[in-house]
Design a protein around this motif. Structure first.
Motif, mmCIF file in Angstrom:
data_model
loop_
_atom_site.group_PDB
_atom_site.id
_atom_site.type_symbol
_atom_site.label_atom_id
_atom_site.label_comp_id
_atom_site.label_asym_id
_atom_site.label_seq_id
_atom_site.Cartn_x
_atom_site.Cartn_y
_atom_site.Cartn_z
ATOM 1 N N ASP A 190 38.776 48.427 31.262
ATOM 2 C CA ASP A 190 38.293 47.158 30.715
ATOM 3 C C ASP A 190 38.596 45.923 31.568
ATOM 4 O O ASP A 190 39.241 44.967 31.111
ATOM 5 C CB ASP A 190 38.824 46.957 29.287
ATOM 6 C CG ASP A 190 38.031 47.753 28.271
ATOM 7 O OD1 ASP A 190 37.095 48.463 28.666
ATOM 8 O OD2 ASP A 190 38.329 47.649 27.073
ATOM 9 N N PRO A 191 38.079 45.903 32.801
ATOM 10 C CA PRO A 191 38.211 44.683 33.612
ATOM 11 C C PRO A 191 37.154 43.652 33.204
ATOM 12 O O PRO A 191 36.059 43.606 33.753
ATOM 13 C CB PRO A 191 37.970 45.203 35.044
ATOM 14 C CG PRO A 191 37.031 46.365 34.862
ATOM 15 C CD PRO A 191 37.398 46.991 33.539
ATOM 16 N N GLY A 192 37.488 42.838 32.227
ATOM 17 C CA GLY A 192 36.536 41.878 31.666
ATOM 18 C C GLY A 192 36.643 40.498 32.276
ATOM 19 O O GLY A 192 37.291 40.284 33.304
ATOM 20 N N GLY B 282 44.849 40.658 32.953
ATOM 21 C CA GLY B 282 44.410 39.700 31.948
ATOM 22 C C GLY B 282 43.717 40.303 30.746
ATOM 23 O O GLY B 282 42.744 41.046 30.886
ATOM 24 N N HIS B 283 44.253 39.985 29.574
ATOM 25 C CA HIS B 283 43.670 40.293 28.276
ATOM 26 C C HIS B 283 43.704 41.790 27.963
ATOM 27 O O HIS B 283 44.745 42.307 27.605
ATOM 28 C CB HIS B 283 42.260 39.722 28.180
ATOM 29 C CG HIS B 283 41.718 39.660 26.796
ATOM 30 N ND1 HIS B 283 42.373 39.026 25.766
ATOM 31 C CD2 HIS B 283 40.569 40.145 26.259
ATOM 32 C CE1 HIS B 283 41.657 39.121 24.663
ATOM 33 N NE2 HIS B 283 40.559 39.802 24.935
ATOM 34 N N ILE C 53 34.116 43.795 29.920
ATOM 35 C CA ILE C 53 33.287 44.185 31.063
ATOM 36 C C ILE C 53 32.751 42.937 31.749
ATOM 37 O O ILE C 53 32.253 42.016 31.086
ATOM 38 C CB ILE C 53 32.126 45.112 30.634
ATOM 39 C CG1 ILE C 53 31.225 45.431 31.852
ATOM 40 C CG2 ILE C 53 31.339 44.544 29.480
ATOM 41 C CD1 ILE C 53 30.132 46.428 31.561
ATOM 42 N N ASP C 54 32.859 42.906 33.064
ATOM 43 C CA ASP C 54 32.330 41.821 33.882
ATOM 44 C C ASP C 54 31.585 42.465 35.040
ATOM 45 O O ASP C 54 32.180 43.177 35.861
ATOM 46 C CB ASP C 54 33.479 40.939 34.376
ATOM 47 C CG ASP C 54 32.999 39.768 35.211
ATOM 48 O OD1 ASP C 54 32.570 40.005 36.352
ATOM 49 O OD2 ASP C 54 33.072 38.621 34.731
ATOM 50 N N LEU C 55 30.291 42.232 35.115
ATOM 51 C CA LEU C 55 29.477 42.889 36.148
ATOM 52 C C LEU C 55 29.911 42.522 37.562
ATOM 53 O O LEU C 55 29.860 43.363 38.470
ATOM 54 C CB LEU C 55 28.000 42.561 35.941
ATOM 55 C CG LEU C 55 27.273 43.367 34.865
ATOM 56 C CD1 LEU C 55 25.828 42.912 34.750
ATOM 57 C CD2 LEU C 55 27.344 44.866 35.158
ATOM 58 N N ASP C 56 30.342 41.285 37.757
ATOM 59 C CA ASP C 56 30.789 40.902 39.103
ATOM 60 C C ASP C 56 32.031 41.688 39.507
ATOM 61 O O ASP C 56 32.197 42.044 40.681
ATOM 62 C CB ASP C 56 31.058 39.404 39.174
ATOM 63 C CG ASP C 56 29.776 38.586 39.200
ATOM 64 O OD1 ASP C 56 28.721 39.145 39.577
ATOM 65 O OD2 ASP C 56 29.816 37.402 38.837
ATOM 66 N N GLU D 48 41.874 39.353 36.272
ATOM 67 C CA GLU D 48 41.919 39.019 37.687
ATOM 68 C C GLU D 48 41.229 40.110 38.507
ATOM 69 O O GLU D 48 41.380 41.301 38.230
ATOM 70 C CB GLU D 48 43.377 38.894 38.153
ATOM 71 C CG GLU D 48 44.202 37.877 37.372
ATOM 72 C CD GLU D 48 44.924 38.471 36.184
ATOM 73 O OE1 GLU D 48 45.943 37.887 35.764
ATOM 74 O OE2 GLU D 48 44.473 39.528 35.664
ATOM 75 N N ARG D 49 40.493 39.703 39.524
ATOM 76 C CA ARG D 49 39.766 40.653 40.371
ATOM 77 C C ARG D 49 40.699 41.663 41.032
ATOM 78 O O ARG D 49 40.320 42.806 41.290
ATOM 79 C CB ARG D 49 38.961 39.871 41.422
ATOM 80 C CG ARG D 49 38.088 40.704 42.340
ATOM 81 C CD ARG D 49 36.907 41.336 41.637
ATOM 82 N NE ARG D 49 36.069 40.384 40.937
ATOM 83 C CZ ARG D 49 35.114 39.631 41.499
ATOM 84 N NH1 ARG D 49 34.874 39.736 42.795
ATOM 85 N NH2 ARG D 49 34.383 38.810 40.775
ATOM 86 N N GLU D 50 41.928 41.249 41.309
ATOM 87 C CA GLU D 50 42.869 42.132 42.004
ATOM 88 C C GLU D 50 43.164 43.404 41.215
ATOM 89 O O GLU D 50 43.626 44.407 41.792
ATOM 90 C CB GLU D 50 44.186 41.402 42.279
ATOM 91 C CG GLU D 50 44.988 41.061 41.034
ATOM 92 C CD GLU D 50 46.211 40.213 41.330
ATOM 93 O OE1 GLU D 50 47.312 40.781 41.392
ATOM 94 O OE2 GLU D 50 46.041 38.991 41.501
#
Length: 214
Positions: A27-29, A11-12, A53-56, A33-35
């Motif tokens: 860049d997993p923002g 994604g994105h 960036i996504d901390l989770d 998707e978490r996968e």
């Protein structure tokens, strides 16, 4: 898919590069998707904006993280993430499981009245293939690359700039990223213009669905 390596678009702005048992995720923002992070051996983050960036997401992996100082400061509140962060600077080459070189220092201008943000692009070498993710910038990589992950939409970008940037980089293959802020109608226009005007220079352009290989 390139010979002996795999590039998967998520994604994105997120792309996963796999080669020789390594999986680098860039860049997993918040739109990713978490996968994308399943089995990741390293994570690269270009800058501090939430769509990159996504901390989770970073909490969900134990992979080492390579990024710039501005991002490291942002994750100070999450010590379990911060302890895995290595700060890299412009022009620095480092080993993230695959050879990587950091490129540039600045996010593209969003508006002259807004502060500039720091940003690092990354050139990843996977076997005999080089892949460049510029983050949110028009900084050229300073070397020939085989694949450009080309931003095609955003509040800091217009189509003419995207075309000129891709032409300046001159990668034989170009994969569209950073597209989720545009509608399908708008993206179809972007695809047509990018394909035609890069094709004039012998450069291939492609946009694939999230989760698909390039």
């Amino acid at each position: 898919m390139m010979a002996s390596m795999r590039i998967t678009k998520f994604g994105h702005a997120c792309v996963r590069i796999e080669h020789d048992g390594r999986a680098l995720v860039i860049d997993p923002g918040s739109f990713t998707e978490r996968e994308a992070l399943d089995g990741a051996t390293a994570v690269l983050v270009t800058h501090e904006h939430a769509d990159h960036i996504d901390l989770d997401h970073l909490r969900a992996t134990d992979a080492p993280i390579f990024t710039i100082d501005a991002v490291a400061k942002q994750v100070d509140a999450a010590p379990e993430v911060r302890e895995r962060v290595t700060v890299v600077g412009p022009g620095e080459s480092f080993d993230a499981g695959l050879p990587v070189t950091a490129v540039g220092e600045w996010h593209a201008v969003i508006h002259e009245e807004l502060p500039r943000f720091y940003n690092s692009g990354y050139v990843v070498t996977a076997g005999d293939t080089t892949v460049y993710h510029p983050g949110d910038s028009f900084t050229t990589p300073g070397q020939d690359v085989d694949v450009l992950l080309a931003p095609v939409s955003g509040p800091w970008l217009k189509l003419a700039e995207a075309i000129d940037f891709a032409r300046a980089v001159g990668a034989p293959r170009n994969l569209a990223i950073h597209e989720l802020v545009s509608s399908d109608i708008g993206l179809s226009l972007t695809d047509g213009r990018m394909d035609a005007m890069l094709g004039e220079r012998g450069l291939a352009y492609q946009r694939v669905a999230s989760g698909s290989d390039f």
